[in-house]
Design a protein around this motif. Sequence first.
Motif, PDB file in Angstrom:
ATOM      1  N   ILE A  69     -14.361  -2.958  -2.931  1.00  0.00           N
ATOM      2  CA  ILE A  69     -13.390  -2.297  -1.697  1.00  0.00           C
ATOM      3  C   ILE A  69     -12.641  -2.145  -1.663  1.00  0.00           C
ATOM      4  O   ILE A  69     -11.720  -1.585  -1.173  1.00  0.00           O
ATOM      5  N   LYS A  70     -11.987  -3.745  -1.965  1.00  0.00           N
ATOM      6  CA  LYS A  70     -10.445  -3.446  -2.606  1.00  0.00           C
ATOM      7  C   LYS A  70      -9.739  -2.271  -3.116  1.00  0.00           C
ATOM      8  O   LYS A  70      -8.737  -2.178  -3.263  1.00  0.00           O
ATOM      9  N   ALA A  71     -10.075  -2.072  -4.653  1.00  0.00           N
ATOM     10  CA  ALA A  71      -9.519  -1.081  -5.371  1.00  0.00           C
ATOM     11  C   ALA A  71      -9.659  -0.132  -4.587  1.00  0.00           C
ATOM     12  O   ALA A  71      -8.578   0.751  -4.950  1.00  0.00           O
ATOM     13  N   ILE A  72     -10.816   0.556  -3.837  1.00  0.00           N
ATOM     14  CA  ILE A  72     -10.869   1.961  -3.246  1.00  0.00           C
ATOM     15  C   ILE A  72      -9.940   1.977  -2.311  1.00  0.00           C
ATOM     16  O   ILE A  72      -8.628   2.637  -2.584  1.00  0.00           O
ATOM     17  N   VAL A  73      -9.514   0.783  -1.770  1.00  0.00           N
ATOM     18  CA  VAL A  73      -8.562   0.271  -0.367  1.00  0.00           C
ATOM     19  C   VAL A  73      -7.345   0.692  -1.471  1.00  0.00           C
ATOM     20  O   VAL A  73      -6.663   1.422  -0.470  1.00  0.00           O
ATOM     21  N   TRP A  74      -6.921   0.203  -2.535  1.00  0.00           N
ATOM     22  CA  TRP A  74      -5.717   0.197  -2.852  1.00  0.00           C
ATOM     23  C   TRP A  74      -5.263   1.426  -2.984  1.00  0.00           C
ATOM     24  O   TRP A  74      -4.587   2.165  -2.775  1.00  0.00           O
ATOM     25  N   ALA A  75      -6.646   2.180  -4.147  1.00  0.00           N
ATOM     26  CA  ALA A  75      -6.070   4.218  -3.947  1.00  0.00           C
ATOM     27  C   ALA A  75      -6.093   5.008  -3.174  1.00  0.00           C
ATOM     28  O   ALA A  75      -5.021   5.466  -3.520  1.00  0.00           O
ATOM     29  N   LEU A  76      -6.944   4.642  -2.595  1.00  0.00           N
ATOM     30  CA  LEU A  76      -6.669   5.487  -0.849  1.00  0.00           C
ATOM     31  C   LEU A  76      -4.727   5.438  -0.153  1.00  0.00           C
ATOM     32  O   LEU A  76      -4.336   6.066   0.242  1.00  0.00           O
ATOM     33  N   VAL A  77      -4.221   4.135  -0.802  1.00  0.00           N
ATOM     34  CA  VAL A  77      -2.810   3.858  -0.282  1.00  0.00           C
ATOM     35  C   VAL A  77      -2.206   4.499  -0.922  1.00  0.00           C
ATOM     36  O   VAL A  77      -1.507   5.238  -0.365  1.00  0.00           O
ATOM     37  N   ILE A  78      -2.209   4.162  -2.367  1.00  0.00           N
ATOM     38  CA  ILE A  78      -1.342   4.950  -3.320  1.00  0.00           C
ATOM     39  C   ILE A  78      -1.583   6.713  -3.035  1.00  0.00           C
ATOM     40  O   ILE A  78      -0.918   7.567  -3.295  1.00  0.00           O
ATOM     41  N   ILE A  79      -2.896   7.492  -2.465  1.00  0.00           N
ATOM     42  CA  ILE A  79      -2.493   8.263  -2.379  1.00  0.00           C
ATOM     43  C   ILE A  79      -2.432   8.833  -1.235  1.00  0.00           C
ATOM     44  O   ILE A  79      -1.667   9.965  -1.570  1.00  0.00           O
ATOM     45  N   ALA A  80      -1.984   8.446  -0.247  1.00  0.00           N
ATOM     46  CA  ALA A  80      -1.480   8.222   0.904  1.00  0.00           C
ATOM     47  C   ALA A  80       0.533   8.156   0.598  1.00  0.00           C
ATOM     48  O   ALA A  80       0.828   9.297   1.035  1.00  0.00           O
ATOM     49  N   ILE A  81       0.789   7.444  -0.246  1.00  0.00           N
ATOM     50  CA  ILE A  81       1.783   7.356  -0.586  1.00  0.00           C
ATOM     51  C   ILE A  81       2.607   8.879  -0.777  1.00  0.00           C
ATOM     52  O   ILE A  81       3.455   9.225  -0.780  1.00  0.00           O
ATOM     53  N   VAL A  82       1.751   8.702  -2.292  1.00  0.00           N
ATOM     54  CA  VAL A  82       2.301  10.119  -2.944  1.00  0.00           C
ATOM     55  C   VAL A  82       1.594  11.403  -2.118  1.00  0.00           C
ATOM     56  O   VAL A  82       3.242  12.528  -2.293  1.00  0.00           O
ATOM     57  N   THR A  83       1.029  11.486  -1.211  1.00  0.00           N
ATOM     58  CA  THR A  83       0.289  12.576  -0.409  1.00  0.00           C
ATOM     59  C   THR A  83       1.686  12.988   0.033  1.00  0.00           C
ATOM     60  O   THR A  83       2.508  13.421   1.053  1.00  0.00           O
ATOM     61  N   ILE A  84       2.697  11.739   1.331  1.00  0.00           N
ATOM     62  CA  ILE A  84       3.083  11.281   2.126  1.00  0.00           C
ATOM     63  C   ILE A  84       5.042  11.783   1.512  1.00  0.00           C
ATOM     64  O   ILE A  84       5.574  12.927   2.226  1.00  0.00           O
ATOM     65  N   GLY A  85       5.101  11.090   0.892  1.00  0.00           N
ATOM     66  CA  GLY A  85       5.730  11.637  -0.252  1.00  0.00           C
ATOM     67  C   GLY A  85       6.084  13.338  -1.164  1.00  0.00           C
ATOM     68  O   GLY A  85       7.217  13.691  -0.857  1.00  0.00           O
ATOM     69  N   TYR A  86       5.266  13.777  -0.828  1.00  0.00           N
ATOM     70  CA  TYR A  86       5.204  15.117  -2.259  1.00  0.00           C
ATOM     71  C   TYR A  86       5.563  16.452  -0.593  1.00  0.00           C
ATOM     72  O   TYR A  86       6.392  16.876  -0.799  1.00  0.00           O
ATOM     73  N   PHE A  87       5.136  15.892   0.388  1.00  0.00           N
ATOM     74  CA  PHE A  87       5.620  16.690   2.052  1.00  0.00           C
ATOM     75  C   PHE A  87       6.172  16.254   2.549  1.00  0.00           C
ATOM     76  O   PHE A  87       7.004  16.884   2.474  1.00  0.00           O
ATOM     77  N   TYR A  88       7.007  14.905   2.188  1.00  0.00           N
ATOM     78  CA  TYR A  88       8.480  14.923   2.934  1.00  0.00           C
ATOM     79  C   TYR A  88       9.802  14.978   1.680  1.00  0.00           C
ATOM     80  O   TYR A  88      10.901  15.917   2.344  1.00  0.00           O
ATOM     81  N   ASN A  89       9.397  14.957   0.334  1.00  0.00           N
ATOM     82  CA  ASN A  89      10.307  15.763  -0.318  1.00  0.00           C
ATOM     83  C   ASN A  89       9.681  16.821  -0.492  1.00  0.00           C
ATOM     84  O   ASN A  89      11.216  17.678  -1.680  1.00  0.00           O
ATOM     85  N   LYS A  90       8.962  17.608  -0.270  1.00  0.00           N
ATOM     86  CA  LYS A  90       8.473  18.752  -1.930  1.00  0.00           C
ATOM     87  C   LYS A  90       8.999  18.931  -2.934  1.00  0.00           C
ATOM     88  O   LYS A  90       8.895  19.741  -3.823  1.00  0.00           O
ATOM     89  N   THR A  91       8.586  17.326  -3.886  1.00  0.00           N
ATOM     90  CA  THR A  91       8.418  17.170  -4.831  1.00  0.00           C
ATOM     91  C   THR A  91       7.958  15.908  -4.862  1.00  0.00           C
ATOM     92  O   THR A  91       8.212  14.983  -4.519  1.00  0.00           O
ATOM     93  N   SER A  92       7.286  15.977  -6.243  1.00  0.00           N
ATOM     94  CA  SER A  92       6.478  14.668  -6.353  1.00  0.00           C
ATOM     95  C   SER A  92       7.635  13.963  -7.170  1.00  0.00           C
ATOM     96  O   SER A  92       7.269  12.525  -7.758  1.00  0.00           O
ATOM     97  N   ALA A  93       8.426  14.234  -7.772  1.00  0.00           N
ATOM     98  CA  ALA A  93      10.045  13.401  -8.219  1.00  0.00           C
ATOM     99  C   ALA A  93      10.519  12.403  -7.348  1.00  0.00           C
ATOM    100  O   ALA A  93      11.191  13.336  -7.099  1.00  0.00           O
TER     101      ALA A  93
END
Length: 186
Positions: free
Chosen positions: A18-42
């Motif tokens: 469960i902890k691994a899944i939660v951390w993976a979801l947090v990572i996906i959320a951070i990458v998604t927010i970063g992509y929509f905020y900056n329009k780039t994955s870098a």
Amino acid sequence: MIKQSKDYIKEKKKQHFIKAIVWALVIIAIVTIGYFYNKTSASYFTVAAAVLSLPVALHLTRYFAYGKYQDPQHKHSQMLDQMKGSFDVYHGAIIPDSTLTLYIEHIVVTSRNIYFIGKSQEMLAQAKPVLNLRMRNKGMEEAKLHYIYAENGKAIKNATVRIERDACFTSEALEQNTKIIDGMLM
């Protein structure tokens, strides 16, 4: 007192998964927010997500480490849990060592002795020299360490009779012996 419940290994596997899944979801959320905020994955969001991959790896590693072990039979655990006296009991004890990892179905700690109960004679034979050495280094005499092969309920019942006689003695040594076992477990 029960120090590790009968479902200890199952609960640890579930907890780490469960902890691994939660951390993976947090990572996906951070990458998604970063992509929509900056329009780039870098971006710094991607760097933060990369750093947060470490907890995912940690919990997945622990999940797989517990994955190869199973909890002992419930009826055997119940027999040990219902004993009378002053003792601490561990079900599904995993003891890592530099040479091998020991799995012992039950460990019962009393003020005078420590009982290692397993249904594999091979594992008990491997465990004896390793545990004797580690316990001797902690100041415990080998005569106080007992290895009991118990493949069925009758053998467990016989072991409970022997342990109950020993568990009627109480002293501060119980807490010290329990701390030694706590320090060895995974």
